[in-house]
Write a protein that holds these residues in place. Sequence first.
Motif, mmCIF file in Angstrom:
data_model
loop_
_atom_site.group_PDB
_atom_site.id
_atom_site.type_symbol
_atom_site.label_atom_id
_atom_site.label_comp_id
_atom_site.label_asym_id
_atom_site.label_seq_id
_atom_site.Cartn_x
_atom_site.Cartn_y
_atom_site.Cartn_z
ATOM 1 N N GLU A 1 -14.259 10.173 17.103
ATOM 2 C CA GLU A 1 -14.822 9.592 18.323
ATOM 3 C C GLU A 1 -14.833 8.080 18.197
ATOM 4 O O GLU A 1 -14.950 7.534 17.108
ATOM 5 C CB GLU A 1 -16.248 10.088 18.568
ATOM 6 C CG GLU A 1 -16.300 11.465 19.168
ATOM 7 C CD GLU A 1 -17.683 11.833 19.650
ATOM 8 O OE1 GLU A 1 -18.324 10.981 20.306
ATOM 9 O OE2 GLU A 1 -18.100 12.955 19.371
ATOM 10 N N GLY A 2 -14.729 7.400 19.335
ATOM 11 C CA GLY A 2 -14.739 5.948 19.401
ATOM 12 C C GLY A 2 -13.832 5.493 20.528
ATOM 13 O O GLY A 2 -13.320 6.299 21.293
ATOM 14 N N GLU A 3 -13.638 4.197 20.633
ATOM 15 C CA GLU A 3 -12.715 3.662 21.641
ATOM 16 C C GLU A 3 -11.313 3.641 21.044
ATOM 17 O O GLU A 3 -10.988 2.782 20.230
ATOM 18 C CB GLU A 3 -13.128 2.247 22.044
ATOM 19 C CG GLU A 3 -14.397 2.193 22.855
ATOM 20 C CD GLU A 3 -14.710 0.780 23.308
ATOM 21 O OE1 GLU A 3 -13.779 0.037 23.657
ATOM 22 O OE2 GLU A 3 -15.898 0.427 23.286
ATOM 23 N N ILE A 4 -10.483 4.592 21.457
ATOM 24 C CA ILE A 4 -9.134 4.726 20.912
ATOM 25 C C ILE A 4 -8.197 3.807 21.697
ATOM 26 O O ILE A 4 -8.113 3.888 22.916
ATOM 27 C CB ILE A 4 -8.623 6.178 21.024
ATOM 28 C CG1 ILE A 4 -9.644 7.176 20.482
ATOM 29 C CG2 ILE A 4 -7.266 6.321 20.346
ATOM 30 C CD1 ILE A 4 -9.977 7.049 19.041
ATOM 31 N N GLY A 5 -7.485 2.931 20.993
ATOM 32 C CA GLY A 5 -6.578 2.001 21.640
ATOM 33 C C GLY A 5 -5.109 2.286 21.376
ATOM 34 O O GLY A 5 -4.247 1.948 22.185
ATOM 35 N N LEU A 6 -4.803 2.937 20.227
ATOM 36 C CA LEU A 6 -3.408 3.143 19.853
ATOM 37 C C LEU A 6 -3.293 4.345 18.922
ATOM 38 O O LEU A 6 -4.128 4.526 18.041
ATOM 39 C CB LEU A 6 -2.870 1.905 19.128
ATOM 40 C CG LEU A 6 -1.469 2.025 18.556
ATOM 41 C CD1 LEU A 6 -0.558 1.052 19.268
ATOM 42 C CD2 LEU A 6 -1.482 1.731 17.087
#
Length: 84
Positions: free
Chosen positions: A70-75
Amino acid sequence: MADEKKTPEREHQNITLRDRRKLLITGVHNVENFNEECIVVDTELGIVVVRGVDMHINKLDVESAALDVEGEIGLIEYLDQAAP
């Protein structure tokens, strides 16, 4: 009898991303490295790098070879260019 070389079958791998916040990767062999901004995973189809912000691993299930992040996935990218 002729000697037959059997190619080992690859298991399946899936990458599921929900709302860029929840990531599930199957076919995981090992988590090579991780911190809040980068996770490096050895999978059935090669090394996968996940980059983002405030990421944490919820669960690594060795029996089902699944990784839950979990988290803010950017790539999300494969490091090798080999096709399966």
